[in-house]
Design an enzyme around this catalytic site. Structure first.
Site, PDB file in Angstrom:
ATOM      1  N   SER A 135      -0.321   2.600  -4.894  1.00  0.00           N
ATOM      2  CA  SER A 135       0.129   1.496  -5.743  1.00  0.00           C
ATOM      3  C   SER A 135      -0.600   1.503  -7.081  1.00  0.00           C
ATOM      4  O   SER A 135      -0.025   1.147  -8.114  1.00  0.00           O
ATOM      5  CB  SER A 135      -0.050   0.157  -5.036  1.00  0.00           C
ATOM      6  OG  SER A 135      -1.404  -0.105  -4.753  1.00  0.00           O
ATOM      7  N   CYS A 151       0.863  -1.177   0.000  1.00  0.00           N
ATOM      8  CA  CYS A 151       0.000   0.000   0.000  1.00  0.00           C
ATOM      9  C   CYS A 151       0.896   1.223   0.000  1.00  0.00           C
ATOM     10  O   CYS A 151       1.521   1.552   1.015  1.00  0.00           O
ATOM     11  CB  CYS A 151      -0.923   0.007   1.213  1.00  0.00           C
ATOM     12  SG  CYS A 151      -1.963   1.476   1.305  1.00  0.00           S
TER      13      CYS A 151
END
Length: 271
Positions: free
Chosen positions: A212, A73
């Site tokens: 991401s 993340c």
């Protein structure tokens, strides 16, 4: 048991951080799901748990709001890095995730860069269900795919306002081509250094942003020859910058902000 947490966001991509260094980790899939409930819990896109680590400042474990786990993340990694650098008065910090060791650097008062590692481009590494060219998937719209630790599928469109993000995103997320499901991106190229991005996040729906996913979208655009090596990505909640030379690591840079601190009461962990 009570646990302290910090609520943060990065261009609208909100997450909470629970520091469990030196403690037993009580977070389960059910606890994460309940914490992620925006009506009966705290509410977040992701939960980042800090754990002890021998070769980094901390090991990070990530949860989606639906109680599923994820390997990376970008937003929460930068948020944790900001917290730990303020804690130690350092200008950089190394964190361990399932993607490996990630180096984070402060670039301004709120701006944090993270080396997200090399994108995975082979079909088995994403993974896809069968051998194919990940540059051009056999799906309507001919998207591209990669992994930044999580699978990413990127569509390039002429006009984002005409895209049914929820409908196409939900359908593509669970396509049999993606055995672990996938994040889905819809990209409108403004010019070679700027894109507009909307996201359907695996296990989370439509977020205001995702670090991401920004990386995965830019990787796809560079592979297609549509973008330069440094790109400003405008999401619903704000902008980040992604750099990739086509060979090495992807670097994600953007602002993070702490919102508030709180305590999770003990009965929340009881079945």
């Amino acid at each position: 048991m009570t646990l302290s947490f910090t609520k943060m966001h990065a261009h609208g991509d909100d997450f909470i951080v629970v520091d469990l260094r030196g403690q037993v980790d009580p977070i389960t899939s059910e606890v994460a799901r309940r914490l992620g409930d925006r009506h009966r819990g705290i509410g977040f896109n992701q939960l980042a748990v800090l754990l002890d680590c021998d070769d980094a400042a901390a090991r990070l474990r990530f949860w989606n709001s639906n109680g599923s786990m994820l390997d990376t993340c970008g937003s929460a990694t930068r948020g944790v890095a900001d917290m730990l650098m303020r804690e130690t008065q350092a200008s950089s910090v190394v964190l361990r995730t399932n993607r490996g060791l990630l180096t984070c650097t402060r670039v301004s008062e709120q701006g944090i860069s993270v080396d997200m590692g090399k994108p995975l481009l082979h079909w088995q590494d994403i993974p896809l269900a069968q051998a194919m060219d990940t540059h051009l998937l056999p799906l309507p719209g001919s998207p591209t795919a990669c992994s930044m630790g999580n699978p990413h599928c990127t569509f390039f469109v002429d006009d984002l306002t005409q895209v049914d993000v929820a409908g196409m995103g939900a359908k593509t997320e669970i396509d049999p081509l993606f055995p672990h499901k996938t994040n889905v991106h819809f990209v409108q190229v403004i010019d070679r250094r700027h894109i507009r991005l909307r996201i359907w996040e695996r296990g989370g729906g439509i977020p205001l942003g995702s670090g991401s996913c920004c990386c995965g979208a830019v990787v796809g655009g560079i592979r297609r020859g549509l973008l330069d090596d440094t790109v400003e990505v405008a999401c619903d909640g704000g902008t980040v910058t992604v750099q990739w030379d086509g060979l090495g690591s992807v670097v994600l840079t953007g602002a993070v902000e702490s919102i508030f601190h709180g305590t999770i009461v003990s009965h929340f962990f009881q079945a």
